[in-house]
Design a protein around this motif. Structure first.
Motif, PDB file in Angstrom:
ATOM      1  N   ASP A  23       0.955  -1.301  -0.006  1.00 18.46           N
ATOM      2  CA  ASP A  23      -0.054   0.200   0.207  1.00 18.46           C
ATOM      3  C   ASP A  23       0.807   1.359  -0.037  1.00 18.46           C
ATOM      4  OD1 ASP A  23      -2.439  -1.542   0.216  1.00 18.46           O
ATOM      5  OD2 ASP A  23      -2.304  -1.652   2.279  1.00 18.46           O
ATOM      6  N   ALA A  24       2.137   1.084   0.077  1.00 15.39           N
ATOM      7  CA  ALA A  24       3.228   2.236   0.226  1.00 15.39           C
ATOM      8  C   ALA A  24       3.861   2.696  -1.189  1.00 15.39           C
ATOM      9  CB  ALA A  24       4.071   1.720   1.237  1.00 15.39           C
ATOM     10  N   HIS A  25       3.585   1.965  -2.245  1.00 12.73           N
ATOM     11  CA  HIS A  25       4.340   2.335  -3.519  1.00 12.73           C
ATOM     12  C   HIS A  25       3.286   2.640  -4.481  1.00 12.73           C
ATOM     13  CE1 HIS A  25       7.302   0.174  -0.734  1.00 12.73           C
ATOM     14  NE2 HIS A  25       7.959   1.053  -1.085  1.00 12.73           N
ATOM     15  N   TYR A  26       3.162   1.778  -5.681  1.00 13.08           N
ATOM     16  CA  TYR A  26       2.707   2.082  -6.610  1.00 13.08           C
ATOM     17  C   TYR A  26       1.051   1.531  -6.551  1.00 13.08           C
ATOM     18  CZ  TYR A  26       7.170   3.112  -8.745  1.00 13.08           C
ATOM     19  OH  TYR A  26       8.307   3.729  -8.937  1.00 13.08           O
ATOM     20  N   PRO A  27       0.177   2.225  -7.198  1.00 10.68           N
ATOM     21  CA  PRO A  27      -1.382   1.872  -6.999  1.00 10.68           C
ATOM     22  C   PRO A  27      -1.591   0.480  -7.503  1.00 10.68           C
ATOM     23  CG  PRO A  27      -1.002   3.335  -8.676  1.00 10.68           C
ATOM     24  CD  PRO A  27       0.281   3.360  -8.260  1.00 10.68           C
ATOM     25  N   GLU A  28      -1.046  -0.114  -8.485  1.00  9.89           N
ATOM     26  CA  GLU A  28      -1.072  -1.565  -9.093  1.00  9.89           C
ATOM     27  C   GLU A  28      -0.982  -2.631  -8.075  1.00  9.89           C
ATOM     28  OE1 GLU A  28       2.843  -0.465 -10.960  1.00  9.89           O
ATOM     29  OE2 GLU A  28       0.851   0.539 -10.579  1.00  9.89           O
ATOM     30  N   GLU A  29       0.023  -2.222  -6.984  1.00 13.29           N
ATOM     31  CA  GLU A  29       0.335  -3.189  -5.924  1.00 13.29           C
ATOM     32  C   GLU A  29      -0.611  -3.437  -4.702  1.00 13.29           C
ATOM     33  OE1 GLU A  29       4.233  -1.919  -4.615  1.00 13.29           O
ATOM     34  OE2 GLU A  29       5.088  -1.514  -6.625  1.00 13.29           O
ATOM     35  N   ALA A  30      -1.601  -2.207  -4.936  1.00 12.68           N
ATOM     36  CA  ALA A  30      -2.548  -2.440  -3.647  1.00 12.68           C
ATOM     37  C   ALA A  30      -3.688  -3.199  -3.940  1.00 12.68           C
ATOM     38  CB  ALA A  30      -2.822  -0.721  -3.367  1.00 12.68           C
ATOM     39  N   PRO A  31      -4.592  -3.517  -3.140  1.00 12.96           N
ATOM     40  CA  PRO A  31      -4.161  -3.497  -1.601  1.00 12.96           C
ATOM     41  C   PRO A  31      -3.405  -4.719  -1.147  1.00 12.96           C
ATOM     42  CG  PRO A  31      -6.584  -4.335  -1.680  1.00 12.96           C
ATOM     43  CD  PRO A  31      -5.981  -4.091  -3.156  1.00 12.96           C
ATOM     44  N   THR A  32      -2.725  -4.554  -0.058  1.00 19.34           N
ATOM     45  CA  THR A  32      -2.190  -5.673   0.664  1.00 19.34           C
ATOM     46  C   THR A  32      -3.186  -6.801   1.023  1.00 19.34           C
ATOM     47  OG1 THR A  32      -2.111  -4.459   3.007  1.00 19.34           O
ATOM     48  CG2 THR A  32      -0.078  -4.469   1.472  1.00 19.34           C
ATOM     49  N   HIS A  33      -2.886  -7.877   0.812  1.00 20.18           N
ATOM     50  CA  HIS A  33      -3.969  -8.942   1.212  1.00 20.18           C
ATOM     51  C   HIS A  33      -3.438 -10.234   1.609  1.00 20.18           C
ATOM     52  CE1 HIS A  33      -2.904  -9.214  -3.115  1.00 20.18           C
ATOM     53  NE2 HIS A  33      -3.725 -10.378  -3.191  1.00 20.18           N
ATOM     54  N   ARG A  34      -3.663 -10.919   2.374  1.00 16.47           N
ATOM     55  CA  ARG A  34      -3.375 -12.160   2.621  1.00 16.47           C
ATOM     56  C   ARG A  34      -3.794 -13.463   1.775  1.00 16.47           C
ATOM     57  NH1 ARG A  34      -0.099 -12.663   6.862  1.00 16.47           N
ATOM     58  NH2 ARG A  34       0.101 -10.684   8.225  1.00 16.47           N
ATOM     59  N   VAL A  35      -2.850 -14.203   1.343  1.00 12.01           N
ATOM     60  CA  VAL A  35      -3.011 -15.147   0.412  1.00 12.01           C
ATOM     61  C   VAL A  35      -2.043 -16.492   1.136  1.00 12.01           C
ATOM     62  CG1 VAL A  35      -3.269 -13.827  -1.656  1.00 12.01           C
ATOM     63  CG2 VAL A  35      -1.092 -14.967  -1.187  1.00 12.01           C
ATOM     64  N   ARG A  36      -2.694 -17.653   0.618  1.00  9.20           N
ATOM     65  CA  ARG A  36      -2.000 -18.935   0.637  1.00  9.20           C
ATOM     66  C   ARG A  36      -1.547 -19.600  -0.266  1.00  9.20           C
ATOM     67  NH1 ARG A  36      -6.060 -20.695   3.393  1.00  9.20           N
ATOM     68  NH2 ARG A  36      -5.697 -19.936   5.146  1.00  9.20           N
ATOM     69  N   VAL A  37      -0.259 -20.182  -0.344  1.00  7.52           N
ATOM     70  CA  VAL A  37       0.008 -21.040  -1.284  1.00  7.52           C
ATOM     71  C   VAL A  37       0.545 -22.308  -0.887  1.00  7.52           C
ATOM     72  CG1 VAL A  37       0.798 -19.082  -2.868  1.00  7.52           C
ATOM     73  CG2 VAL A  37       2.612 -20.104  -1.133  1.00  7.52           C
ATOM     74  N   ASP A  38       0.465 -23.220  -1.807  1.00  4.26           N
ATOM     75  CA  ASP A  38       0.775 -24.777  -1.655  1.00  4.26           C
ATOM     76  C   ASP A  38       2.174 -24.983  -1.661  1.00  4.26           C
ATOM     77  OD1 ASP A  38      -2.085 -25.622  -1.083  1.00  4.26           O
ATOM     78  OD2 ASP A  38      -2.100 -26.326  -3.017  1.00  4.26           O
ATOM     79  N   ALA A  39       2.827 -25.817  -1.181  1.00  3.12           N
ATOM     80  CA  ALA A  39       4.356 -26.214  -1.141  1.00  3.12           C
ATOM     81  C   ALA A  39       4.872 -26.132  -2.843  1.00  3.12           C
ATOM     82  CB  ALA A  39       4.765 -27.247  -0.660  1.00  3.12           C
ATOM     83  N   PHE A  40       5.516 -25.583  -2.892  1.00  2.00           N
ATOM     84  CA  PHE A  40       6.367 -25.765  -4.470  1.00  2.00           C
ATOM     85  C   PHE A  40       7.931 -25.565  -4.392  1.00  2.00           C
ATOM     86  CE2 PHE A  40       5.739 -21.414  -3.951  1.00  2.00           C
ATOM     87  CZ  PHE A  40       6.638 -20.582  -4.590  1.00  2.00           C
ATOM     88  N   SER A  41       8.288 -25.981  -5.400  1.00  2.00           N
ATOM     89  CA  SER A  41       9.970 -25.838  -5.688  1.00  2.00           C
ATOM     90  C   SER A  41      10.195 -24.633  -6.716  1.00  2.00           C
ATOM     91  CB  SER A  41      10.658 -26.878  -6.035  1.00  2.00           C
ATOM     92  OG  SER A  41      10.265 -27.998  -5.034  1.00  2.00           O
ATOM     93  N   ILE A  42      11.082 -23.929  -6.494  1.00  2.00           N
ATOM     94  CA  ILE A  42      11.480 -22.698  -7.566  1.00  2.00           C
ATOM     95  C   ILE A  42      13.242 -22.658  -7.777  1.00  2.00           C
ATOM     96  CG2 ILE A  42      11.541 -20.999  -5.653  1.00  2.00           C
ATOM     97  CD1 ILE A  42      10.558 -19.038  -7.638  1.00  2.00           C
ATOM     98  N   GLU A  43      13.563 -22.429  -8.856  1.00  2.00           N
ATOM     99  CA  GLU A  43      14.766 -22.212  -9.318  1.00  2.00           C
ATOM    100  C   GLU A  43      15.477 -21.381  -8.593  1.00  2.00           C
ATOM    101  OE1 GLU A  43      15.154 -24.519 -13.470  1.00  2.00           O
ATOM    102  OE2 GLU A  43      14.810 -22.509 -13.479  1.00  2.00           O
TER     103      GLU A  43
END
Length: 317
Positions: A23-43
């Motif tokens: 909520d502190a930078h650019y408008p397209e980044e708002a609003p802050t919100h909670r999300v949940r992601v499953d386990a995964f692997s990333i490079e």
């Protein structure tokens, strides 16, 4: 939180709930919100020129930037631009109006992943730099060949935060803690014409040249923007009213909503890119942060856009 490597280059993340957006930078980044992601692997690093070359040798893939251009796809475009090529960053000769980015992007015939600055340039001495000039289709072809996938926006941001909740950068709240340069971004205030070259780089850098985040992942800030697999939305959804309603594994919008209303003649979907690049300057584009996000037309590669892969855990695994 336990983070483990599951295969060469892959870091396993257990997943969980986190605060996405800013909520502190650019408008397209708002609003802050909670999300949940499953386990995964990333490079741990973006896909390099060497790995992409291996893919091209194995499959014969011809990238979007290398293919003949259909004039009907680009109504009104100058004839000289209707040839294979891509957009290359070209420093200006002095200060310019930063509202007009066309001043430092040049359509360059012959520019592609193997010739990043156009004819005469090469990646032979840059095997460990991130591949660039890849459209979303090219990144998708690579991950399909590799038996991997592209991250969702939520997965990418969760990984980039490295376990830090609500911090501005992947390493904390200070851009240069103790004066230390933490990412390959534009050096100095004089974008796009004069870099101080403090970081040692004016374009891409070898992957892993800067400190990793808390998950052991490099280049989650700066170097190159990275494709995700989510369609662009102009803002995030509102935060869930109750913890029990936090969305699981959220995805972006739909292709129709992702079109650029300012260019109605181009009905081309846009995906979310994340992470910022070596062209992010504090005076112009403070987007080398986990929450930062930009739309990118799926048929358009540029000299500062690449990608990295993920592996999704099979159900019940």
């Amino acid at each position: 939180m336990t983070v483990t490597g599951t295969a060469p280059g892959l870091v396993h993340l257990p997943g969980g709930t986190f605060l996405m957006g800013s909520d502190a930078h650019y408008p397209e980044e708002a609003p802050t919100h909670r999300v949940r992601v499953d386990a995964f692997s990333i490079e741990a690093v973006p896909v390099t020129n060497a790995r992409f070359a291996e893919f091209v040798r194995a499959t014969g893939h011809v990238t979007v930037a290398e293919r003949p251009v259909d004039p009907t796809d680009f109504p009104g475009a100058p004839a000289q631009n209707l040839v294979p090529g891509s957009l290359v960053f070209t420093p200006t000769t002095g200060p310019v109006d930063l509202r007009h980015l066309s001043q430092w992007w040049t359509w360059t015939p012959g520019a592609s992943w193997s010739a990043p600055e156009g004819p005469g340039s090469s990646v032979k001495r840059r095997p460990d730099h991130p591949v660039v000039h890849v459209a979303h289709e090219d990144a998708r072809a690579f991950v399909d060949w590799a038996g991997l996938d592209l991250p969702t926006e939520a997965e990418w941001e969760y990984a980039a935060r490295g376990g830090l909740e609500g911090m501005a950068f992947t390493w904390g709240d200070e851009a240069r803690p103790g004066g230390r340069i933490m990412a390959n971004t534009w050096d100095g205030p004089d974008f796009p014409w004069r870099s101080t070259k403090e970081s040692g780089y004016t374009r891409t850098s070898p992957v892993g040249s800067f400190p990793p985040n808390g998950f052991g992942l490099h280049d989650m800030a700066g170097n190159v923007w990275e494709w995700t697999d989510d369609w662009w939305t102009s803002r995030h959804p509102e935060d869930a009213a109750s913890p029990c309603c936090v969305p699981d594994n959220p995805r972006g919008g739909d292709v129709e909503a992702s079109y650029d209303a300012r260019q109605p003649q181009f009905r081309v979907g846009r995906k979310v890119i994340k992470g910022g690049s070596h062209l992010c300057a504090d005076s112009y584009c403070l987007r080398y942060r986990p929450a930062a996000r930009r739309p990118q037309m799926v048929d358009t590669g540029m000299s500062h856009v690449g990608f990295r892969c993920v592996r999704h855990q099979a159900p019940g695994a």
